[in-house]
Design an enzyme around this catalytic site. Structure first.
Site, PDB file in Angstrom:
ATOM      1  N   HIS A 107       0.860  -1.189   0.000  1.00  0.00           N
ATOM      2  CA  HIS A 107       0.000   0.000   0.000  1.00  0.00           C
ATOM      3  C   HIS A 107       0.895   1.236   0.000  1.00  0.00           C
ATOM      4  O   HIS A 107       1.610   1.494   0.974  1.00  0.00           O
ATOM      5  CB  HIS A 107      -0.912   0.008   1.228  1.00  0.00           C
ATOM      6  CG  HIS A 107      -1.890  -1.130   1.249  1.00  0.00           C
ATOM      7  ND1 HIS A 107      -3.120  -1.070   0.625  1.00  0.00           N
ATOM      8  CD2 HIS A 107      -1.812  -2.365   1.792  1.00  0.00           C
ATOM      9  CE1 HIS A 107      -3.757  -2.213   0.792  1.00  0.00           C
ATOM     10  NE2 HIS A 107      -2.989  -3.018   1.498  1.00  0.00           N
ATOM     11  N   ASN A 155      -6.580   0.711  -3.141  1.00  0.00           N
ATOM     12  CA  ASN A 155      -7.445   1.454  -2.204  1.00  0.00           C
ATOM     13  C   ASN A 155      -6.865   2.818  -1.854  1.00  0.00           C
ATOM     14  O   ASN A 155      -6.561   3.128  -0.710  1.00  0.00           O
ATOM     15  CB  ASN A 155      -7.735   0.633  -0.946  1.00  0.00           C
ATOM     16  CG  ASN A 155      -6.489   0.202  -0.204  1.00  0.00           C
ATOM     17  OD1 ASN A 155      -5.397   0.176  -0.753  1.00  0.00           O
ATOM     18  ND2 ASN A 155      -6.651  -0.148   1.060  1.00  0.00           N
ATOM     19  N   ASN A 203      -5.536  -6.487   9.525  1.00  0.00           N
ATOM     20  CA  ASN A 203      -6.570  -7.195   8.774  1.00  0.00           C
ATOM     21  C   ASN A 203      -5.918  -8.055   7.695  1.00  0.00           C
ATOM     22  O   ASN A 203      -5.249  -7.507   6.814  1.00  0.00           O
ATOM     23  CB  ASN A 203      -7.518  -6.172   8.134  1.00  0.00           C
ATOM     24  CG  ASN A 203      -8.634  -6.799   7.335  1.00  0.00           C
ATOM     25  OD1 ASN A 203      -8.642  -7.994   7.076  1.00  0.00           O
ATOM     26  ND2 ASN A 203      -9.587  -5.978   6.909  1.00  0.00           N
ATOM     27  N   ASP A 211       1.990  -6.848   2.569  1.00  0.00           N
ATOM     28  CA  ASP A 211       0.809  -6.077   2.968  1.00  0.00           C
ATOM     29  C   ASP A 211       1.250  -4.833   3.743  1.00  0.00           C
ATOM     30  O   ASP A 211       0.634  -4.447   4.737  1.00  0.00           O
ATOM     31  CB  ASP A 211      -0.164  -6.918   3.798  1.00  0.00           C
ATOM     32  CG  ASP A 211      -1.537  -6.255   3.943  1.00  0.00           C
ATOM     33  OD1 ASP A 211      -1.776  -5.226   3.262  1.00  0.00           O
ATOM     34  OD2 ASP A 211      -2.355  -6.744   4.736  1.00  0.00           O
TER      35      ASP A 211
END
Length: 428
Positions: free
Chosen positions: A58, A90, A276, A303
Site C-alpha cells: 500500500h 485502495n 486485517n 501487505d
C-alpha cells in the site's frame, strides 16, 4: 555504462562467487572475475538474491500522502531489498480507471528506487457492486495484470465470477481479500480464547475460509486464475492444498507478520498489533510456515500498510488496521523460515522473487542471477543481528510491530537494473 564487481557473494546461499554487472545486466558469474575500472563491492560471504518482488504493497498515493507516498514507499522498498512492488488500489481516488493507475505507474517511474506496478480495483470505488474498467486498465500504459479490492472483499459471488471471466481474456488474475463481511461485523481481533477473555469482537477463521473455498470453486468453474491475499488460518491452508490437488489455478500469499506474531500480543491492547486479517493462534502460525515451506502457499507478500501516528496512537477500537512491512520482511522470513531450517536461501528467492514476479507478470524481475539477466539484485548480511528501530525507516510511517525486537539479517545493497539504490545500508 558503469561496471560493478560483487566479490565473494553466496548466490542464493551457495558457494561464494563473483558477480559482474555491466550497465543494466549481469555480465558474468564465476570465480576470480576481474574487470578493469569496475566498482568493487566486497560481499565477504553475504547472500546474493534476485531483487525481491512484493505483490501486496500500500503506497497510499494519491490521497493519503500523510501515510506514505510512492517516493517514500519505494525508498522503503529499496531499503528492504525490493526492486518491484505492486501497489494496491485502495487510494483516494480509488485506482479503478486507466487514469489513476497510469498516475501511480508514472510516479513509480519518477521515483527511481524500484519499479511500481499498479493493481487495479475489481469494482468501482471498491464498493462491490459494479465491475471497474478492467480492460482499460490492462490496456493502459500501466499494463495492469492484477486486480483486487483489497481492504474489502469482493463478497458478491456473481461479481467475483464476472471478474474471473473478464481477466481470463488477457491472462490477468483477481487477488481476493477473503473476508465475509457479515461474519466480521464489529470484529476487532481473532475469534478465540483471547478475544473472549478480553471482551473484544471476534473475527472467526471461517470468515476467511468460506470465501477462499467459494473462490477456488469459482476459479475452477470458469477456468480462470485466483490469488488469495494474506492467507492467515490453518483451515485456509487446507482448502488451498485441496484446490491445488484438483488442479485449480490458485495461488496464495502469507505476510511476514502472520508467520511470526500471534493473537496473544493483543493482550497488551497496543494498536500496533491490530491488522486485517487479524493475528491468529500459534497453531495457525505453524500451519502457515509449513505451507510456505511445502509450496501450498506460493509467496510472501508484505501487505505494507502505513498509517500516520494519530491513526495508531489511540484506543484499540478506534485504531486503523495495518502494519508497515517492507523494511523488515526479509528479516522476519529469515527468522521464521531460514533459521528454523524450513527454507534455504534458494527457497526464499523462490517465494519472495521468482514466484511473485511470475504471478504478477513482472517483466525483468524474479530472474536468475546469471549472465545476460537484468541486474536486479539484493545483497544480504545474514549473520547480522540487531534490534528494529523504526526511527531509521525510509517509510513515512512507523507502525511496526517489531520495534525493539531483535531480528536477523540486514539488506546492505540493492541494485535496480545495475544502478545501486542502497549501498552499505544507506539509500543512494
Amino acid at each position: 555504462m558503469s561496471k560493478t564487481l560483487i566479490r565473494g557473494a553466496k548466490v542464493l546461499g551457495g558457494e561464494p562467487q563473483d558477480v559482474l554487472i555491466d550497465g543494466a545486466v549481469v555480465e558474468a558469474v564465476g570465480r576470480n572475475l576481474s574487470a578493469e575500472g569496475a566498482e568493487v563491492v566486497e560481499a565477504d560471504g553475504k547472500v546474493l538474491l534476485p531483487g525481491l518482488v512484493d505483490l501486496h504493497t500500500h503506497l497510499r498515493e494519491p490521497g493519503r500522502e500523510d501515510s506514505e507516498t510512492v517516493l517514500t514507499g519505494t525508498r522503503a522498498a529499496a531499503s528492504g531489498g525490493y526492486t518491484n512492488v505492486f501497489a494496491m488500489a485502495n487510494t483516494f481516488p480509488v485506482a479503478d480507471t486507466a487514469g489513476v493507475v497510469e498516475q501511480v505507474w508514472r510516479l513509480g517511474q519518477e521515483s527511481g528506487y524500484c519499479d511500481v506496478q499498479p493493481i487495479g480495483a475489481v469494482t468501482v470505488g471498491l464498493e462491490g457492486a459494479k465491475l471497474a474498467e478492467l480492460g482499460a486498465m490492462h490496456e493502459s500504459a500501466a499494463g495492469v495484470t492484477v486486480f483486487s479490492d483489497d481492504g474489502k472483499c469482493v463478497h458478491d459471488a456473481v461479481i467475483m465470477r464476472r471478474a474471473l471471466e473478464y481477466v481470463k481474456a488477457f491472462g490477468g488474475v483477481v487477488a481476493q481479500h477473503a473476508q465475509e463481511p457479515r461474519l466480521t461485523e464489529g470484529a476487532q481481533m481473532n475469534e478465540g480464547v483471547v478475544s473472549a477473555e478480553l471482551g473484544l469482537g471476534g473475527w472467526p477463521a471461517v470468515a476467511e475460509e468460506s470465501i477462499v473455498a467459494r473462490d477456488v470453486l469459482l476459479a475452477e468453474h470458469v477456468g480462470s486464475r485466483v490469488h488469495i491475499c494474506h492467507l492467515s488460518t490453518a483451515g485456509s491452508v487446507e482448502i488451498v492444498r485441496w484446490a491445488k490437488s484438483r488442479g485449480i489455478d490458485v495461488t496464495a500469499e502469507v505476510t511476514p507478520h502472520h508467520l511470526l506474531l500471534t493473537d496473544e500480543l493483543v493482550r497488551s491492547y497496543d494498536p500496533v498489533y491490530k491488522v486485517n486479517p487479524p493475528l491468529r493462534t500459534e497453531r495457525d502460525v505453524m500451519a502457515l510456515r509449513e505451507a510456505l515451506a511445502d509450496g501450498t502457499i506460493d509467496i510472501v507478500a508484505t501487505d505494507h500498510a502505513p498509517h500516520p501516528h494519530e491513526d495508531k496512537d489511540c484506543e484499540w477500537a478506534a485504531a486503523a488496521m495495518g502494519m508497515v512491512g517492507l523494511e523488515t520482511a526479509l528479516s522476519v522470513v529469515q527468522a521464521t523460515m531460514v533459521d528454523t531450517g524450513l527454507l534455504d536461501w534458494a527457497g526464499v528467492a523462490d517465494r519472495m522473487s521468482f514466484k511473485p514476479a511470475q504471478i504478477g507478470q513482472a517483466t525483468g524481475h524474479g530472474r536468475p542471477v546469471s549472465a545476460g539477466e537484468p541486474a536486479n539484485l539484493t545483497l544480504v548480511d545474514a549473520a547480522y543481528r540487531g534490534q528494529v528501530d523504526p526511527a531509521g525507516f525510509a517509510s513515512r510511517s512507523r507502525n511496526t510491530p517489531y520495534e525493539g525486537r531483535e531480528l536477523p539479517g540486514r539488506v546492505t545493497h540493492t541494485w535496480l537494473r545495475g544502478k545501486a539504490t542502497l549501498v552499505d545500508g544507506k539509500l543512494t
